[in-house]
Structure formats: C-alpha cells, structure tokens
Write a protein that holds these residues in place. Structure first.
Motif, PDB file in Angstrom:
ATOM      1  N   SER A  17       0.804  -1.222   0.000  1.00 36.47           N
ATOM      2  CA  SER A  17       0.000   0.000   0.000  1.00 36.47           C
ATOM      3  C   SER A  17       0.840   1.277   0.000  1.00 36.47           C
ATOM      4  O   SER A  17       0.342   2.323  -0.344  1.00 36.47           O
ATOM      5  CB  SER A  17      -0.927   0.014   1.216  1.00 36.47           C
ATOM      6  N   THR A  44       5.415   2.651  -7.753  1.00 37.42           N
ATOM      7  CA  THR A  44       4.941   1.784  -8.843  1.00 37.42           C
ATOM      8  C   THR A  44       5.997   0.782  -9.287  1.00 37.42           C
ATOM      9  O   THR A  44       5.702  -0.398  -9.506  1.00 37.42           O
ATOM     10  CB  THR A  44       4.524   2.655 -10.054  1.00 37.42           C
ATOM     11  N   GLU A  88       6.438  -1.791  -6.622  1.00 34.03           N
ATOM     12  CA  GLU A  88       5.230  -2.620  -6.572  1.00 34.03           C
ATOM     13  C   GLU A  88       5.257  -3.679  -7.668  1.00 34.03           C
ATOM     14  O   GLU A  88       4.853  -4.831  -7.459  1.00 34.03           O
ATOM     15  CB  GLU A  88       3.973  -1.767  -6.709  1.00 34.03           C
ATOM     16  N   HIS A 123      -4.961  -1.782   0.062  1.00 36.53           N
ATOM     17  CA  HIS A 123      -5.800  -0.628  -0.237  1.00 36.53           C
ATOM     18  C   HIS A 123      -5.989  -0.493  -1.744  1.00 36.53           C
ATOM     19  O   HIS A 123      -7.039  -0.053  -2.204  1.00 36.53           O
ATOM     20  CB  HIS A 123      -5.158   0.641   0.323  1.00 36.53           C
ATOM     21  N   ARG A 124      -4.952  -0.840  -2.487  1.00 36.10           N
ATOM     22  CA  ARG A 124      -5.034  -0.742  -3.941  1.00 36.10           C
ATOM     23  C   ARG A 124      -5.748  -1.979  -4.484  1.00 36.10           C
ATOM     24  O   ARG A 124      -5.220  -3.084  -4.412  1.00 36.10           O
ATOM     25  CB  ARG A 124      -3.635  -0.640  -4.559  1.00 36.10           C
ATOM     26  N   SER A 171      -6.123  -2.819  -7.399  1.00 35.31           N
ATOM     27  CA  SER A 171      -5.423  -3.395  -8.549  1.00 35.31           C
ATOM     28  C   SER A 171      -4.509  -4.542  -8.134  1.00 35.31           C
ATOM     29  O   SER A 171      -4.180  -5.412  -8.940  1.00 35.31           O
ATOM     30  CB  SER A 171      -4.599  -2.312  -9.258  1.00 35.31           C
ATOM     31  N   THR A 172      -4.096  -4.578  -6.849  1.00 35.18           N
ATOM     32  CA  THR A 172      -3.173  -5.616  -6.399  1.00 35.18           C
ATOM     33  C   THR A 172      -3.870  -6.934  -6.075  1.00 35.18           C
ATOM     34  O   THR A 172      -3.202  -7.930  -5.829  1.00 35.18           O
ATOM     35  CB  THR A 172      -2.397  -5.143  -5.150  1.00 35.18           C
ATOM     36  N   TYR A 212     -14.208   0.353  -6.126  1.00 28.14           N
ATOM     37  CA  TYR A 212     -13.360   0.320  -7.317  1.00 28.14           C
ATOM     38  C   TYR A 212     -13.520   1.603  -8.127  1.00 28.14           C
ATOM     39  O   TYR A 212     -12.537   2.200  -8.579  1.00 28.14           O
ATOM     40  CB  TYR A 212     -13.716  -0.900  -8.167  1.00 28.14           C
ATOM     41  N   GLN A 270     -11.833   4.506  -6.322  1.00 30.34           N
ATOM     42  CA  GLN A 270     -10.382   4.462  -6.409  1.00 30.34           C
ATOM     43  C   GLN A 270      -9.905   4.726  -7.829  1.00 30.34           C
ATOM     44  O   GLN A 270      -8.917   5.426  -8.041  1.00 30.34           O
ATOM     45  CB  GLN A 270      -9.874   3.097  -5.921  1.00 30.34           C
ATOM     46  N   TYR A 271     -10.633   4.219  -8.794  1.00 25.06           N
ATOM     47  CA  TYR A 271     -10.267   4.413 -10.204  1.00 25.06           C
ATOM     48  C   TYR A 271     -10.304   5.898 -10.561  1.00 25.06           C
ATOM     49  O   TYR A 271      -9.405   6.425 -11.215  1.00 25.06           O
ATOM     50  CB  TYR A 271     -11.218   3.627 -11.110  1.00 25.06           C
ATOM     51  N   GLU A 304      -7.370   7.751  -8.882  1.00 21.89           N
ATOM     52  CA  GLU A 304      -6.104   7.524  -9.572  1.00 21.89           C
ATOM     53  C   GLU A 304      -6.075   8.268 -10.898  1.00 21.89           C
ATOM     54  O   GLU A 304      -5.033   8.776 -11.327  1.00 21.89           O
ATOM     55  CB  GLU A 304      -5.890   6.026  -9.790  1.00 21.89           C
TER      56      GLU A 304
END
Length: 594
Positions: A517, A521, A524, A545-546, A548-549, A584, A587-588, A591
C-alpha cells in the motif's frame, strides 16, 4: 494512560516485608557469595570494635605509665588490626558487588522474557518508555539495595549489638545515658521514613512519564517537525520536567533533613557522655582511657545509622523500583496456551472463521458474526474501508488477540487448542509498516536464526527482487542497518521484510497485511512478480488498499463495518455493482485525477 499511572502510584506500604522476601528468592542461588559477604562483614565489624579498646589499653596501661616498649607493641597491634579491617572491607565490597551484578543480570533476563511473553493488549495500554524504565533504571536502582543494603544491614546490626554489649561492659551508667537519645532517634526515623518512601515512589513514576514522553517524541519526530509542534511539545516536556523537579526537591528535603538531625542526636549523646564521663574521671571512678574508648564507641554506635541515612535515598529508590519490577513480573499474558495445547507439525492450510465476534474494548464490536472459509492453496483478499475489520482478522488468526464468540479453525482445529509457537511458525506476516532491527541486512532477513544459511538469505532476497538493490550497497548483505531501518527507503525496507517472511518459509500460510500500500509503482511491480510465485500453492490472505493488487486472487471478501457484505472474484463483484464496485469506481477516479 492516566489509569496505568494511577495504578502504579497506588502500591500498599505494608508490602515492604513481602518485597524483601521475594527479592531474597533471587539471592538464594548465590548463597555462597552471601555467606562469604556476611563472614567478611562480621570480620570487619570485629576488627572495628577492637580498635577503641586497644586505644583504651594504650592510654591506661602504657601512656599513663610511660611504658614505651609496650606502647610500640600496642601500636603495631593497632596497625595490624586496621590492615585486616582494610582487607576484609575490600573483599566484602567486591563480593557483594559481584552478588549485585549477578542478581541484576537474572532480573533483567526475567523481565525481558516476561515482556516478550505478554500479549499485544498490554503494549496497547503501556508506553514504551515505561517498559524501558523497568528494565534499565529500576533494575539499576536495586543494585544499591543488593550491594550496600541487605548484606550491609547484617553487618551494621552485628556492629550495633557488639557496641551495645561493650559500652554496657565498660560502664553501664554511661551506657544508659547514651541510650536516652535512642527513643528520639526511633521517632524521627519512623516519621521521615514514611514521607521519604512516598516521595521516592512518586519520583520513579514521574521519571517513567518523562521516559515515555521522550520515547514517543523521538519516534514521531518527523510528525513533530512537519506540524511545527516543537514549541507545544517543549511546553509539555517542561510541565513533566517541572513535576519531576518538584518531586525530586520534596524527596531531597526529607533526605537533607535526616542526616543533620542524626548528627545532632549523635552530638547530644556525645555531650552527655562527656559531661557524665568527665565527672567520673575527675572523681577517679573512671579512667581516661575508658572515657576515650567509650566516646569512640558512642560515635561508632551511630555510624551505621549515619551510613543508613547517606544510603537512604538509594535504598528508598530501590524499594520503589522493586515494587514496580514485581508489578511487571506479575503481569499475566492475556493470550496463553491451553493446558492441553496440541502441536501443529504439518498443515494443509485450510482456514475457517465461524460466527466470529471480536471487540478490543468490552462490546465495541470490531467483527460481527464473521464467517468464511479458505481452502488449502487458495488466495483470498480482504478489502473494505479503513476500520472495516480487515487487519483484526489477521491479528486474530495469529492469536495476537482472542475472540469473544465463535471459532477460528485451521485444518478443522480450533486455534485456541494449538500451541501458539506452532501456530505462528506456519505464518509468514508482512506488515504495512516494515520494522527493521539494528544490525545488518542479513541479520534482519534471518533474525539471527542460525538454521537459515547465507545462501538461503540470498535466495529469499532474490525471490522477492531485493537482491538487486542489496548488491549495490557498499557491504551488500553485511550493510549496517540503523534503528528502524533509517537510511533505507520504505520500498527497500518492505522488500527486506518480505524476504524475511520467505526465508522462514511458512509451510502453507502466507499472510500479507497491506504489504504494497505504500510502495512506489516500480517497486510494486517487483513485489507483485514475487507475490505471484509465492502465493502459488500456498493459502494466502491479502489485504490491500489498492484494488489493482488483488484482481488476480481466487476470491475477494468485501467487509464493511465489521461484517462480510460481498464475496467473489474481481469480475463477479464488479458485475454485482455493489459495495466493491463503488470502492473500485472511487479508487479508479481518484487515480485518474492524480
């Protein structure tokens, strides 16, 4: 915190004898040193008692009669007696010093062992500075009690008894005159003792507060400076320091008063002896030598008490420290092995939560009737807003805390029935805030586990893509690591802690708590590559938290306010357009704006 401080200050005074008895249990293993110390103390006392009587003989038998040869002989005897006193005193001081160091070593080891055995709930309510004070300052305070206290008291008691017998033998009338001041001494000592004890207890508590405040501020210095809290924190520290100074001055007042009062009482006794003894010499019912010897014995009668007054500060501090040390040693861990705890040699990796309810405080439920099952080798992600209860699930699975209702099972066995060490041996845990110890890169990966070879350390680092940056360091795997990993980036610390988990090779369980988290990048991407390999064939619970992970895990469990609200894979949950979908989307968009 105020409750903890209050509990420390309220310690019953009548437990003094119990404290001494308990402290004596640490002395028993070294009874040989104690016996030697007592023998040397008694020998020192006997040589000291002989001195004034030899002077009496010198005055009455040789000086008064002009016997030069006898005077030379008695002078040599007096020198030899004092030489023996020096040797006995030196050996006694060394023996009791060794005794004190051995007992302090044992106490520190027992305290450290106790601290490691306590549950996380204890550390949640106890500042670090207070714990450090127990193992350092408080144990050091006991050294004076052990080296100049218990054993010395025996010697002083013997000296007092010996002098009492001698002065009554020399002249019982003058002895009675001397004893007239003893009741006054007892009353004053008792009066000051009560107040000094309370003052020293308060002093130790306030020192603990200062240590806790300093520890907290040093750990959070970046926050202090970022939010310009230097002046505010300085004022807080000034208030604590002023409080400590007031307590110190209060204890100093009583200590400073005790010594002069004792000197005054001694002088009063001496004056009475000079008056009554001088009249007896004039009346020729007492020799000059006997009066001189008597005066020396009177002075030595009060000497052990005078010594006690000088050491009273340290002795009272030691007793207060003793109370606090045993208070910590009596603390019981909230999480314990069951009496019939089962070993857990091999596991398949099945995890099941059955109707789990959990609260850190009373019935403020963090988890409410949570039920889910993770099959062996399955990867599961827990997602949800902050405070949803995700991290609590990890803490409960590791048995850092125990649940109030329900069951947590591994391979169908309730974790409360499994040995805590065996349970945690199968768990690899990587936290969001990686903790590194002072040492080297290699020691932080293996944690001084001798069974993990240098080759395995390097393999673990390669596995999580940490080897590349480690090889660029001047000393590579022997590169020094400062406290908490200062000097390394957050991503580097995270990779090292990840390599640590892999080096211990948890057989079937790998639990990751928001491990990616706070990583950039590029880092990650490196850790996601390692994750894909590590999670294959292992039961894995991932919190991130992400979102995408966690898209590639077998199943996602969505939590909200302590309850499970949705389950499924990434595509299934998006199709439901429910809570996960909203997370989602939020968060999307965030970002995208970033």
């Amino acid at each position: 915190m105020s409750q903890v401080i209050q509990e420390e200050e309220i310690v019953a005074k009548q437990y003094d004898l119990n404290l001494i008895r308990r402290l004596l249990t640490y002395v028993v293993p070294y009874k040989g040193l104690v016996i030697l110390g007592v023998f040397l103390l008694i020998s020192t006392s006997l040589t000291d008692l002989a001195g004034p009587y030899i002077i009496k003989i010198a005055i009455d038998n040789y000086i008064a009669r002009g016997n030069f040869r006898g005077l030379l002989f008695i002078s040599v005897v007096y020198f030899i007696i004092n030489l023996l006193s020096f040797l006995f005193r030196y050996l006694q001081s060394y023996a009791t010093g060794v005794l004190g160091q051995k007992i302090m070593y044992d106490l520190r080891m027992e305290l450290f062992s106790k601290i490691q055995s306590l549950s996380l709930s204890f550390f949640d309510r106890t500042p670090v500075g207070r714990i450090v004070t127990r193992v350092t300052n408080d144990v050091d305070s006991l050294n004076e009690l052990l080296t100049s206290g218990m054993v010395t008291i025996i010697g002083d008691t013997f000296t007092l008894l010996g002098i009492t017998v001698l002065i009554f033998w020399l002249n019982w009338k003058l002895a009675i005159v001397t004893m007239l001041v003893v009741p006054v001494l007892v009353v004053i000592t008792n009066f000051l003792q009560k107040r000094m004890r309370a003052a020293f207890r308060a002093l130790r508590v306030r020192l603990s507060r200062i240590n806790a405040f300093i520890s907290e501020n040093v750990s959070g210095m970046h926050i202090v400076q970022l939010f310009n809290r230097e002046d505010k924190n300085f004022q807080q520290f000034n208030d604590l320091n002023q409080d400590y100074k007031k307590s110190a001055l209060r204890s100093l007042f009583y200590f400073a008063l005790f010594g002069p009062l004792l000197s005054l009482i001694t002088a009063s006794a001496t004056a009475l002896v000079i008056w009554f003894g001088g009249r007896s010499v004039i009346a020729e019912t007492l020799t000059i030598g006997s009066l001189v010897a008597f005066l020396q014995y009177v002075d030595r009668f009060f000497l052990p008490i005078r010594d006690l007054s000088e050491k009273y500060n340290a002795l009272q501090s030691a007793m207060a420290a003793c109370e606090r040390i045993f208070q910590l040693l009596d603390e019981q861990p909230a999480i314990k092995d069951a009496s019939d705890a089962k070993p857990l040699q091999h596991i398949r990796g099945e995890i099941e939560f059955k109707n789990v309810w959990f609260a850190y405080n009373d019935e403020e439920w963090v988890l409410k009737d949570v039920s889910f099952k993770v099959s062996p080798g399955e990867s599961v992600a827990l997602v949800g807003a902050t405070g949803a209860g995700k991290t609590s699930i990890i803490s409960l699975l590791c048995r850092f805390y125990d649940i109030q209702k329900g069951q947590i099972l591994i391979d169908g066995i309730d974790i409360k029935e499994i040995s805590i060490k065996d349970l945690r041996r199968h768990i690899g845990l990587v936290l969001q805030d990686p903790f590194l110890f002072t040492g080297t890169i290699a020691s932080n990966i293996r944690l001084h586990e001798s069974s993990i070879s240098d080759q395995q350390v390097e393999e673990a680092a390669r596995y999580v893509n940490a080897h590349t940056f480690i090889e660029k360091l001047p000393l590579k795997y022997n590169e020094p690591v400062l406290e908490r990993g200062a000097g390394l980036s957050h991503g580097q610390r995270q990779l090292i802690s990840f390599a640590r988990a892999i080096a211990f090779n948890p057989e079937l369980l790998l639990i990751l708590d928001e491990a990616t988290s706070s990583i950039d990048t590029e880092t990650e991407a490196l850790i996601q590559e390692a994750l894909a390999k590590i999670m294959k064939g292992r039961t894995s619970i991932v919190i991130a938290h992400r979102l995408s992970t966690v898209q590639n895990v077998d199943r996602i469990i969505v939590m909200h306010k302590g309850r499970i609200v949705e389950q499924g894979n990434h595509q299934e949950l998006l199709a439901q357009r429910g809570y996960y979908y909203r997370l989602y989307e939020l968060q999307y968009r965030s970002e995208a704006i970033a």
